[in-house]
Write an enzyme that holds these catalytic residues in place. Sequence first.
Site, PDB file in Angstrom:
ATOM      1  N   GLY A 157       4.811 -10.126   4.490  1.00  0.00           N
ATOM      2  CA  GLY A 157       5.584  -9.993   5.667  1.00  0.00           C
ATOM      3  C   GLY A 157       4.889 -10.729   7.042  1.00  0.00           C
ATOM      4  N   MET A 206       0.953  -1.035   0.160  1.00  0.00           N
ATOM      5  CA  MET A 206      -0.029   0.091   0.068  1.00  0.00           C
ATOM      6  C   MET A 206       0.946   1.285   0.052  1.00  0.00           C
ATOM      7  SD  MET A 206      -3.525  -1.031   1.988  1.00  0.00           S
ATOM      8  CE  MET A 206      -2.857  -0.568   3.766  1.00  0.00           C
ATOM      9  N   TYR A 217       3.959   3.794   0.859  1.00  0.00           N
ATOM     10  CA  TYR A 217       4.843   4.619   1.902  1.00  0.00           C
ATOM     11  C   TYR A 217       5.757   3.395   2.503  1.00  0.00           C
ATOM     12  CZ  TYR A 217       5.444   8.319   4.903  1.00  0.00           C
ATOM     13  OH  TYR A 217       5.870   9.803   5.566  1.00  0.00           O
ATOM     14  N   LEU A 218       6.904   2.862   1.589  1.00  0.00           N
ATOM     15  CA  LEU A 218       7.685   1.953   1.764  1.00  0.00           C
ATOM     16  C   LEU A 218       8.633   2.055   2.934  1.00  0.00           C
ATOM     17  CD1 LEU A 218       8.019   0.804  -1.913  1.00  0.00           C
ATOM     18  CD2 LEU A 218       6.207   0.134  -0.377  1.00  0.00           C
ATOM     19  N   LYS A 259       4.690  -9.841   9.982  1.00  0.00           N
ATOM     20  CA  LYS A 259       4.395  -9.112  10.934  1.00  0.00           C
ATOM     21  C   LYS A 259       2.791  -9.016  10.781  1.00  0.00           C
ATOM     22  CE  LYS A 259       3.509  -4.667  12.182  1.00  0.00           C
ATOM     23  NZ  LYS A 259       2.485  -4.105  11.350  1.00  0.00           N
ATOM     24  N   ASP A 260       2.166  -8.855   9.452  1.00  0.00           N
ATOM     25  CA  ASP A 260       0.964  -9.176   9.527  1.00  0.00           C
ATOM     26  C   ASP A 260       0.480 -10.639   9.523  1.00  0.00           C
ATOM     27  OD1 ASP A 260      -0.048  -6.619   9.327  1.00  0.00           O
ATOM     28  OD2 ASP A 260       0.997  -6.342   7.548  1.00  0.00           O
ATOM     29  N   HIS A 284       9.166  -3.545   3.340  1.00  0.00           N
ATOM     30  CA  HIS A 284       8.780  -3.950   2.063  1.00  0.00           C
ATOM     31  C   HIS A 284      10.220  -4.198   1.146  1.00  0.00           C
ATOM     32  CE1 HIS A 284       5.515  -0.759   3.570  1.00  0.00           C
ATOM     33  NE2 HIS A 284       4.830  -1.998   2.979  1.00  0.00           N
ATOM     34  N   SER A 333       4.203   1.298   8.471  1.00  0.00           N
ATOM     35  CA  SER A 333       4.001   2.691   8.053  1.00  0.00           C
ATOM     36  C   SER A 333       3.305   3.394   9.098  1.00  0.00           C
ATOM     37  CB  SER A 333       3.063   2.590   6.634  1.00  0.00           C
ATOM     38  OG  SER A 333       3.633   1.805   5.737  1.00  0.00           O
TER      39      SER A 333
HETATM   40  O1  PAF Z   1      -0.126  -5.708   3.640  1.00  0.00           O
HETATM   41  C1  PAF Z   1      -0.431  -4.802   2.898  1.00  0.00           C
HETATM   42  O2  PAF Z   1       0.078  -3.718   2.784  1.00  0.00           O
HETATM   43  C2  PAF Z   1      -2.050  -4.862   2.512  1.00  0.00           C
HETATM   44  O3  PAF Z   1      -2.854  -5.422   3.288  1.00  0.00           O
HETATM   45  C3  PAF Z   1      -2.046  -5.545   1.091  1.00  0.00           C
HETATM   46  C4  PAF Z   1      -1.543  -7.192   1.275  1.00  0.00           C
HETATM   47  C5  PAF Z   1      -1.093  -5.059   0.006  1.00  0.00           C
HETATM   48  C6  PAF Z   1      -3.374  -5.764   0.385  1.00  0.00           C
HETATM   49  O4  PAF Z   1      -3.882  -4.319   0.327  1.00  0.00           O
END
Ligand code: PAF
Length: 277
Positions: free
Chosen positions: A144, A27, A29-30, A146-147, A34, A183
């Site tokens: 990642g 999404m 804002y790396l 993290k999620d 990322h 982010s």
């Molecule tokens: O983890 C993220 O940045 C978002 O949830 C993803 C996987 C790009 C989906 O919008």
Amino acid sequence: MKTVFSLSDLRTARLSFKGTVGLVATMGYLHEGHLSLIRQAKMDCEHVIVTIFVNPTQFGPNEDLSNYPRDMEHDLSLISPLGVDMVWNPSPEIMYPPGYQTWVQVEAITRPLEGALRPGHFKGVATVVTKLFNATQPDKAYFGQKDAQQAAVIRQMTRDLNYPIEIVVCPTVRESDGLAMSSRNNYLEGADRKAATILFRALSAAKEIYEAGERNAEKLRGKMKEVLESEPRAQPQYVSCADYDTLEEMAVIKGKALLSMAVFFGQTRLIDNFVLG
Ligand code: PAF
């Protein structure tokens, strides 16, 4: 590196790729987290596609969609030295044209933890990731740790929908004081930024008693709560010790477990986790 916006430009470029393709969906804002996914994709695959799309459907009505940080120029400057073939930055109208009405709903694994507190979140994630998979047709896709629940949901969905895509989950990248990169860390000010290391310290304390032999999951949850309570700025939302595959809370730890938590600092909500076993 090619930056494309329309679906037809993406498809034309995708067709020219011979050999394996890795997808890093973001999404924007790396940060270093990322970039570590992109580097891994670059090592594994002949071509790498990065997508940048702030997906509106995964934000709840009270969440931070309009304030979500964006800086396309800076993102491209971080990506361009990494040897990425293509960046796709679709508009919301491309992803969700007027009259849009198709959704991907993953069931049991989306109900606990983040799913319980953010209704509709994983429906938005599963739907957009499906659309990104369909558009980019990767061989491997990188997410990642993290999620953790997001990674579990995407693994489940990939299996259930028979996508011939390998889901690669990469380790959480941390600041030197242990704070997991996100982010959302940009919202943390002064004292809250310092206090936010409490997530890492709480997880580390629970891991320590696990490594000393503790297998009672409630004791691990208790240890994490005790550490979080020592930080007055931290407002925990949940603390969990769950089965790694099903994400159901455990009584006694057998096999792989996921320690995880969500904690507010003012308006900023942070999550973090450790995998045990
Ligand atoms: O983890 C993220 O940045 C978002 O949830 C993803 C996987 C790009 C989906 O919008």
